[in-house]
Write an enzyme that holds these catalytic residues in place. Structure first.
Site, PDB file in Angstrom:
ATOM      1  N   GLY A  57       0.785  -1.243   0.000  1.00  0.00           N
ATOM      2  CA  GLY A  57       0.000   0.000   0.000  1.00  0.00           C
ATOM      3  C   GLY A  57       0.812   1.286   0.000  1.00  0.00           C
ATOM      4  N   ASP A  85      -3.331   1.739  11.538  1.00  0.00           N
ATOM      5  CA  ASP A  85      -4.656   1.415  12.067  1.00  0.00           C
ATOM      6  C   ASP A  85      -4.490   0.869  13.493  1.00  0.00           C
ATOM      7  OD1 ASP A  85      -7.424   0.981  12.103  1.00  0.00           O
ATOM      8  OD2 ASP A  85      -7.222  -1.041  11.302  1.00  0.00           O
ATOM      9  N   PHE A  91     -12.938   2.914   6.495  1.00  0.00           N
ATOM     10  CA  PHE A  91     -12.017   2.206   5.619  1.00  0.00           C
ATOM     11  C   PHE A  91     -11.784   3.055   4.371  1.00  0.00           C
ATOM     12  CE2 PHE A  91     -10.373  -0.890   2.681  1.00  0.00           C
ATOM     13  CZ  PHE A  91      -9.595  -1.694   3.507  1.00  0.00           C
ATOM     14  N   ARG A 131      -6.164   0.585  -5.975  1.00  0.00           N
ATOM     15  CA  ARG A 131      -4.908   1.253  -5.650  1.00  0.00           C
ATOM     16  C   ARG A 131      -4.594   2.380  -6.632  1.00  0.00           C
ATOM     17  NH1 ARG A 131      -2.268  -2.029  -1.829  1.00  0.00           N
ATOM     18  NH2 ARG A 131      -2.542  -4.253  -2.095  1.00  0.00           N
TER      19      ARG A 131
HETATM   20  P1  IMP Z   1      -2.518  -2.137  11.260  1.00  0.00           P
HETATM   21  O1  IMP Z   1      -1.501  -3.226  11.337  1.00  0.00           O
HETATM   22  O2  IMP Z   1      -3.830  -2.519  11.915  1.00  0.00           O
HETATM   23  O3  IMP Z   1      -2.021  -0.805  11.753  1.00  0.00           O
HETATM   24  O4  IMP Z   1      -2.936  -2.006   9.749  1.00  0.00           O
HETATM   25  C1  IMP Z   1      -2.155  -1.368   8.841  1.00  0.00           C
HETATM   26  C2  IMP Z   1      -2.149  -2.104   7.532  1.00  0.00           C
HETATM   27  O5  IMP Z   1      -3.464  -2.556   7.168  1.00  0.00           O
HETATM   28  C3  IMP Z   1      -1.674  -1.153   6.453  1.00  0.00           C
HETATM   29  O6  IMP Z   1      -0.431  -1.590   6.028  1.00  0.00           O
HETATM   30  C4  IMP Z   1      -2.716  -1.267   5.372  1.00  0.00           C
HETATM   31  O7  IMP Z   1      -2.173  -1.975   4.286  1.00  0.00           O
HETATM   32  C5  IMP Z   1      -3.864  -2.039   5.919  1.00  0.00           C
HETATM   33  N1  IMP Z   1      -5.042  -1.162   6.124  1.00  0.00           N
HETATM   34  C6  IMP Z   1      -5.544  -0.751   7.298  1.00  0.00           C
HETATM   35  N2  IMP Z   1      -6.588   0.054   7.129  1.00  0.00           N
HETATM   36  C7  IMP Z   1      -6.770   0.166   5.798  1.00  0.00           C
HETATM   37  C8  IMP Z   1      -7.723   0.906   5.000  1.00  0.00           C
HETATM   38  O8  IMP Z   1      -8.610   1.635   5.471  1.00  0.00           O
HETATM   39  N3  IMP Z   1      -7.579   0.761   3.648  1.00  0.00           N
HETATM   40  C9  IMP Z   1      -6.631  -0.014   3.077  1.00  0.00           C
HETATM   41  N4  IMP Z   1      -5.708  -0.689   3.798  1.00  0.00           N
HETATM   42  C10 IMP Z   1      -5.789  -0.612   5.150  1.00  0.00           C
HETATM   43 MG    MG Z   2      -0.049  -2.189   4.080  1.00  0.00          MG
END
Ligand code: IMP
Ligand code: MG
Length: 167
Positions: free
Chosen positions: A37, A96, A145, A158
């Site tokens: 991403g 997140d 999201f 993307r």
């Molecule tokens: P975390 O590990 O919960 O902080 O999530 C982060 C990862 O989840 C990022 O690298 C994103 O690729 C993916 N992610 C989290 N939220 C979203 C979103 O709203 N859209 C797209 N990808 C997300």
């Molecule tokens: Mg990611």
């Protein structure tokens, strides 16, 4: 939610800010981009820098048993070059729960970097599970999201130039 023009302005400012913070380091900055991403953000951020920078990539993925929620992550691809005594800037699309970046940062620190900082395009604090210090933040967003500008839903969207909330 966020237009490409807004993103471009913000990324340019982040690039200036980052260039100032690292103005005096004696080796090129190492940008460690978290696949997939963050690639779009990283490509723009890289071109907003006025300091030399190298590029490395890591790929973090949940264990096959789907336990990412309890904080277990596997690094499917690690950086190639040695990071000993290097200044590392982790580049992530969105923070997140914080689990992904936390796991990556832990591994990178073990490689002996002089410093590890974090640049995140988006910060969604509502669902944070582990504390994360974001040194350079693009935008703080509400609990929705999002897709576009590198961010996907099931691998899609993307390519969209703006950031949208998925409803
Ligand atoms: P975390 O590990 O919960 O902080 O999530 C982060 C990862 O989840 C990022 O690298 C994103 O690729 C993916 N992610 C989290 N939220 C979203 C979103 O709203 N859209 C797209 N990808 C997300
Ligand atoms: Mg990611």
């Amino acid at each position: 939610m966020i237009s490409s023009a807004q993103i471009a302005r913000r990324v340019r400012r982040l690039g200036r800010q980052i260039s100032e913070v690292y103005a005096d380091i004696d080796t090129p900055l190492v940008m460690v981009v978290i696949l997939k991403g963050a690639t779009v953000f990283a490509a723009d951020l890289l071109r907003s820098l006025s300091i030399p920078a190298e590029l490395e990539f890591v790929r973090a993925s949940s264990y096959p048993t789907g336990t990412s929620s309890n904080g277990r992550l596997r690094l499917a691809h690690m950086v190639e070059g040695p990071l000993v005594s290097r200044h590392v800037l982790l580049v992530e699309d969105i923070i997140d729960s914080g689990v992904t970046v936390n796991a990556v940062a832990k591994r990178i620190r073990k490689l002996g970097a002089s410093s590890v900082r974090l640049a995140a395009l988006l910060d969604r604090p509502a669902r944070r599970q582990v504390e994360v210090k974001i040194d350079f933040t693009g935008f703080v967003i509400p609990d929705r999201f999002v897709i576009g500008y590198g961010l996907d839903y099931a691998g899609l969207y993307r390519e969209l130039p703006h950031i949208y909330s998925l409803t």
